[in-house]
Design a protein around this motif. Structure first.
Motif, PDB file in Angstrom:
ATOM      1  N   MET A 198       0.437  -1.425   0.176  1.00 23.63           N
ATOM      2  CA  MET A 198       0.283  -0.228  -0.222  1.00 23.63           C
ATOM      3  C   MET A 198       1.022   1.676  -0.097  1.00 23.63           C
ATOM      4  O   MET A 198       0.599   2.821  -0.694  1.00 23.63           O
ATOM      5  CB  MET A 198      -0.411   0.074   1.580  1.00 23.63           C
ATOM      6  CG  MET A 198      -2.488  -0.782   1.091  1.00 23.63           C
ATOM      7  SD  MET A 198      -3.585  -0.674  -0.217  1.00 23.63           S
ATOM      8  CE  MET A 198      -2.822  -1.633  -1.568  1.00 23.63           C
ATOM      9  N   VAL A 199       1.932   1.420   0.648  1.00 21.64           N
ATOM     10  CA  VAL A 199       2.864   2.030   0.850  1.00 21.64           C
ATOM     11  C   VAL A 199       3.368   2.382  -0.182  1.00 21.64           C
ATOM     12  O   VAL A 199       3.803   3.604  -1.101  1.00 21.64           O
ATOM     13  CB  VAL A 199       3.430   1.712   2.225  1.00 21.64           C
ATOM     14  CG1 VAL A 199       4.784   3.684   2.051  1.00 21.64           C
ATOM     15  CG2 VAL A 199       2.213   2.401   2.935  1.00 21.64           C
ATOM     16  N   GLY A 200       4.119   1.155  -0.800  1.00 27.17           N
ATOM     17  CA  GLY A 200       4.979   1.538  -1.500  1.00 27.17           C
ATOM     18  C   GLY A 200       4.588   0.945  -3.397  1.00 27.17           C
ATOM     19  O   GLY A 200       5.281   2.550  -4.797  1.00 27.17           O
ATOM     20  N   GLN A 201       3.423   1.330  -3.546  1.00 29.96           N
ATOM     21  CA  GLN A 201       2.510   1.385  -5.020  1.00 29.96           C
ATOM     22  C   GLN A 201       1.064   2.290  -5.173  1.00 29.96           C
ATOM     23  O   GLN A 201       0.486   1.864  -4.481  1.00 29.96           O
ATOM     24  CB  GLN A 201       1.744  -0.118  -5.360  1.00 29.96           C
ATOM     25  CG  GLN A 201       2.745  -1.230  -5.394  1.00 29.96           C
ATOM     26  CD  GLN A 201       3.408  -1.435  -6.819  1.00 29.96           C
ATOM     27  OE1 GLN A 201       2.955  -1.060  -7.519  1.00 29.96           O
ATOM     28  NE2 GLN A 201       4.441  -1.881  -6.186  1.00 29.96           N
ATOM     29  N   LEU A 202       2.032   3.787  -4.835  1.00 26.23           N
ATOM     30  CA  LEU A 202       1.407   4.614  -4.840  1.00 26.23           C
ATOM     31  C   LEU A 202       1.756   5.092  -6.536  1.00 26.23           C
ATOM     32  O   LEU A 202       2.460   5.939  -6.990  1.00 26.23           O
ATOM     33  CB  LEU A 202       0.949   5.076  -4.207  1.00 26.23           C
ATOM     34  CG  LEU A 202       0.979   5.437  -2.630  1.00 26.23           C
ATOM     35  CD1 LEU A 202       1.654   5.982  -1.172  1.00 26.23           C
ATOM     36  CD2 LEU A 202      -0.392   4.815  -2.603  1.00 26.23           C
TER      37      LEU A 202
END
Length: 547
Positions: A467-471
């Motif tokens: 969630m944090v890395g795939q924005l």
């Protein structure tokens, strides 16, 4: 329950909010009222859906229906919109995780009456996710690009998606620019069909790929309870673990990964084998292999299910000969349809080299390769490839030993062991690989203690890191600040769920012993288990009627 001020205040707040009609439908209720938790998960899915509209992956082709949508533009092009959507997405993922954990507490006890509840909850949580922009992964755009490559008459196992103009604007990740496809011919034909029917419109194509994922989920929803009943596990628990966890929901629906279809076909083939429908079993397993070749690991194990007794090695070889010949014929025919024979298997299994080799074996190979080059001057890549080859050979040797043992265990459980071995010896481990393994364990045993804590922790870490890395953040917006906000929200909520929440801290308690249960053997400690003394036989099936 930990006696700390945060926990006490959380309980007081829950009690207070549970008294008022505007909040009572979502918060509070009796501990056995699973409906409250189901509604919290629904709220989480809606938050994820809304958040994805601002930071999900969106293709920027002229064919896109949403690239210039006036509703989405403020969410994607302004700092306020992106920050709001980031917080919604991350909080939604965390709330979905907590709802999944709490659901297992609020059902009271796992039984036949909770199976319909699991199905209804899955429908509630999955429905909003159908309307998200791709999150967690943007591989769905690579599916479309590879379908386009095949539609153009090129070989996706020899040509990357960059062979055709406009591939980057279509949303495909740059790592697939020159990399061969890792998917089987059946899935590539389906991807080609999606490209043709969608007219290259990315949003229509995403909906079609999600429909394929839903087909896989439907197969799992049908097969998992029947397999669990057959082997004496608990169907409702298996559904909770395999289908309602946040990793499954996010990978299979918003990201539309083809792993759902592969797993569904593997389980459908397993159920057909259990029912002694040999030809159907082989066709379904071959279809799974033709979606993702890794499914071939389970083939020799599941082919043993129709046998009444696996003690005689000649009986096993007969099943492997018949099943292997039929599978080879089907796979050769599939390869012939693409004009490449069986060469696609080696190409697909070796694809993905552009992905970071971040698994233990991958890191070991890189480390040894770099050391060898520094000490001897031998090219690091050559040494690294030798390490990877040795790891694959070791896994193959152990698989052969398992299959040729005098006493073979439950073929479904041992298929799970085989897949686990192959994953652990792989140079690449993606988060969704765990989803391949779970059903083969869950339909045979219920697990608790450290082993379940480990699975829960892995789910938590993988979901939150992704969630944090795939924005997807526009170039003119400070991506570092957005990621900092996401990491802060994740850290604070995670501290609460793991250490402070009076209802969820037990899920991360490593002090309990690892145990497994089924109706035949009751609870057993994992540490005390030994290899089977007698080979698996059809009489070991707990419940023959799996209709």
């Amino acid at each position: 329950m930990r006696a700390n001020p945060v926990s006490r205040n959380a309980l007081r707040a829950r009690s207070f909010l549970g008294q008022w009609p505007p909040t009572a439908w979502l918060i509070g209720g009796e501990e056995a009222a699973a409906s409250h938790t189901a509604r919290q998960g629904l709220l989480a899915s809606i938050m994820i859906m809304l958040g994805s509209w601002g930071v999900g992956w969106l293709a920027m082709t002229p064919q896109s229906l949403l690239a210039l949508n006036p509703v989405l533009l403020p969410l994607r092009t302004t700092t306020a919109g992106v920050v709001t959507c980031t917080v919604l997405l991350v909080l939604g993922a965390l709330l979905l995780l907590r709802s999944w954990l709490r659901l297992s507490q609020r059902v009271g006890s796992w039984s036949a009456r909770t199976t319909p509840l699991m199905r209804r909850t899955l429908l509630m949580w999955a429905t909003p996710l159908m309307f998200t922009l791709p999150i967690f992964s943007r591989d769905v755009y690579s599916y479309l690009a590879q379908g386009r490559v095949l539609h153009a008459g090129l070989n996706p196992y020899e040509h990357g998606v960059s062979e055709l103009p406009g591939w980057f604007m279509e949303g495909a990740d740059g790592l697939w620019a020159e990399s061969p496809s890792p998917y089987g011919p059946l899935f590539l034909v389906l991807a080609q069909l999606v490209w043709f029917l969608s007219g290259g419109i990315p949003e229509v194509a995403i909906a079609m790929f999600r429909a394929l994922s839903l087909l896989g989920i439907a197969l799992m929803l049908y097969c998992i309870p029947r397999l669990a009943k057959a082997f004496g596990s608990e169907p409702s628990w298996a559904l909770w673990l395999c289908l309602l966890n946040p990793l499954t929901l996010l990978v299979f629906i918003p990201a539309a990964h083809n792993d759902a279809l592969m797993i569904g076909l593997m389980l459908a083939g397993t159920l057909a084998g259990l029912r002694r429908k040999r030809l159907l079993c082989i066709v379904l397993l071959v279809a799974a292999i033709a979606v993702k070749p890794i499914a071939m690991v389970v083939l020799p194990f599941i082919l043993l299910l129709p046998l009444r007794d696996t003690a005689a090695l000649r009986d096993r070889f007969r099943e492997w000969a018949i099943g292997g010949t039929a599978a080879a014929v089907l796979l050769i025919a599939g390869g012939a349809a693409l004009g490449i024979g069986l060469g696609w298997i080696a190409s697909a299994l070796g694809a993905g080299a552009a992905v970071l080799q971040a698994a233990p074996v991958g890191l070991l190979g890189i480390g040894i390769g770099a050391s060898a080059e520094a000490l001897t001057g031998v090219e690091a890549a050559r040494v690294t490839e030798i390490i990877y080859t040795l790891a694959r050979a070791a896994a193959g040797g152990v698989l052969a030993w398992m299959l040729l043992r005098r006493a073979v265990g439950n073929p479904v459980l041992w298929a799970g062991y085989g897949l686990t071995l192959v994953v652990l010896t792989s140079s690449i481990i993606q988060p969704w690989y765990l989803l391949w393994l779970l059903p083969f364990y869950a339909v045979v045993h219920v697990y608790r203690g450290r082993v379940l804590v480990l699975v829960t922790t892995v789910f938590t870490v993988m979901v939150l890191l992704s969630m944090v890395g795939q924005l997807s953040v526009a170039q003119w917006i400070d991506a570092a600040a957005i990621h900092t906000i996401a990491v802060t929200v994740v850290t604070l909520y995670l501290i609460y769920v793991v250490f402070l929440d009076p209802n969820t801290t037990d899920f991360f308690d490593m002090r309990r012993r690892s145990q497994r249960w089924n109706a035949q053997h009751g609870w057993q400690r994992l540490r005390g288990l030994t290899p089977p003394r007698t080979s698996w036989a059809a009489e070991d099936i707990y419940e023959k009627d799996t209709t």
